[in-house]
Motif scaffolding. Structure first.
Motif, PDB file in Angstrom:
ATOM      1  N   UNK A  42       0.719  -1.350  -0.154  1.00 24.30           N
ATOM      2  CA  UNK A  42       0.461   0.102  -0.168  1.00 24.30           C
ATOM      3  C   UNK A  42       0.906   1.208   0.059  1.00 24.30           C
ATOM      4  N   UNK A  43       2.231   1.535   0.667  1.00 23.99           N
ATOM      5  CA  UNK A  43       2.686   2.158   0.921  1.00 23.99           C
ATOM      6  C   UNK A  43       3.186   2.607  -0.240  1.00 23.99           C
ATOM      7  N   UNK A  44       4.133   1.907  -1.435  1.00 22.44           N
ATOM      8  CA  UNK A  44       4.502   2.001  -2.424  1.00 22.44           C
ATOM      9  C   UNK A  44       3.762   2.261  -3.861  1.00 22.44           C
ATOM     10  N   UNK A  45       2.516   1.311  -3.177  1.00 25.00           N
ATOM     11  CA  UNK A  45       0.702   2.010  -3.966  1.00 25.00           C
ATOM     12  C   UNK A  45       0.983   3.717  -4.175  1.00 25.00           C
ATOM     13  N   UNK A  46       1.247   4.276  -2.820  1.00 26.38           N
ATOM     14  CA  UNK A  46       0.559   5.387  -2.754  1.00 26.38           C
ATOM     15  C   UNK A  46       1.991   6.274  -3.099  1.00 26.38           C
ATOM     16  N   UNK A  47       3.276   5.937  -2.809  1.00 24.77           N
ATOM     17  CA  UNK A  47       3.955   6.817  -4.095  1.00 24.77           C
ATOM     18  C   UNK A  47       3.782   6.228  -6.092  1.00 24.77           C
ATOM     19  N   UNK A  48       3.586   5.374  -6.151  1.00 28.02           N
ATOM     20  CA  UNK A  48       3.169   5.327  -7.702  1.00 28.02           C
ATOM     21  C   UNK A  48       2.148   6.441  -8.353  1.00 28.02           C
ATOM     22  N   UNK A  49       1.051   6.210  -7.229  1.00 26.25           N
ATOM     23  CA  UNK A  49       0.171   7.771  -7.649  1.00 26.25           C
ATOM     24  C   UNK A  49       0.184   9.104  -7.575  1.00 26.25           C
ATOM     25  N   UNK A  50       1.273   9.045  -6.612  1.00 27.89           N
ATOM     26  CA  UNK A  50       1.983  10.505  -6.032  1.00 27.89           C
ATOM     27  C   UNK A  50       2.867  10.748  -7.457  1.00 27.89           C
ATOM     28  N   UNK A  91       9.765  11.281  -0.290  1.00 28.01           N
ATOM     29  CA  UNK A  91      10.377  11.942  -1.787  1.00 28.01           C
ATOM     30  C   UNK A  91       9.276  12.173  -3.122  1.00 28.01           C
ATOM     31  N   UNK A  92       8.299  11.171  -3.347  1.00 31.11           N
ATOM     32  CA  UNK A  92       7.577  11.461  -4.141  1.00 31.11           C
ATOM     33  C   UNK A  92       6.287  11.954  -3.138  1.00 31.11           C
ATOM     34  N   UNK A  93       5.897  12.514  -2.426  1.00 34.70           N
ATOM     35  CA  UNK A  93       5.011  13.123  -1.993  1.00 34.70           C
ATOM     36  C   UNK A  93       5.845  14.861  -1.424  1.00 34.70           C
ATOM     37  N   UNK A  94       6.636  14.845  -1.780  1.00 36.48           N
ATOM     38  CA  UNK A  94       7.454  15.792  -1.791  1.00 36.48           C
ATOM     39  C   UNK A  94       6.958  16.287  -3.061  1.00 36.48           C
ATOM     40  N   UNK A  95       7.946  15.728  -3.593  1.00 37.70           N
ATOM     41  CA  UNK A  95       7.918  16.039  -5.851  1.00 37.70           C
ATOM     42  C   UNK A  95       5.972  16.284  -6.394  1.00 37.70           C
ATOM     43  N   UNK A  96       4.961  15.816  -5.600  1.00 42.73           N
ATOM     44  CA  UNK A  96       3.836  15.895  -5.866  1.00 42.73           C
ATOM     45  C   UNK A  96       3.697  17.609  -5.634  1.00 42.73           C
TER      46      UNK A  96
END
Length: 145
Positions: A42-50, A91-96
């Motif tokens: 789930x954590x990596x799934x959220x990273x993917x969509x971010x 990091x994915x969240x910060x980039x989004x």
């Protein structure tokens, strides 16, 4: 709303980052049943969509820097790998967040595929909250085993 869903205090309960705080490797890898997702997935799934959302907002055709799309299959890994993947999600969240912060208000109505930028950003926030709830349930179920 995007920040509340991931890092800031919320009225509805835990956000995604809070739901992942303190999760051990054992908890992250545990499945409630065969064929069901675990917390790590789930954590990596959220990273993917971010990542996908920020790429669309920026108009990029960027390839996800991991060997999977959407949902990975994680069955075993180390504590260091788990920590690294939590950092990757952050990091994915910060980039989004940076992509959204760089927008002018009128750009929120721009279409990116079927959705406007605004709808896409709200969708990612709702997605984080949804999976935070699933993670909380998995944590409680794991405690009972």
């Amino acid at each position: 709303m995007l920040e509340q869903a991931y890092t800031r205090p919320t009225w509805h309960g835990t956000n995604l980052k809070q739901s992942l705080r303190g999760v051990t490797v054992e908890q992250a890898l545990w499945r409630p049943a065969e064929g069901r997702h675990n917390i790590w997935e789930y954590a990596l799934h959220c990273a993917y969509w971010k990542f996908a959302a920020q790429s669309r907002i920026r108009g990029l055709e960027a390839e996800f820097p991991r060997p999977f799309n959407d949902f990975p299959l994680i069955n075993s890994a180390s504590a260091a790998d788990w920590k690294k993947d939590l950092s990757f999600l952050s990091r994915c969240h910060k980039e989004l967040s940076a992509a959204v912060a760089g927008l002018e208000p009128e750009q929120l109505e721009r279409k990116v595929g079927r959705w406007t930028v605004q709808e896409l950003v709200f969708g990612v926030a709702n997605h984080d909250i949804y999976h935070a709830g699933q993670i909380q349930i998995l944590r409680r179920l794991k405690e009972e085993t």
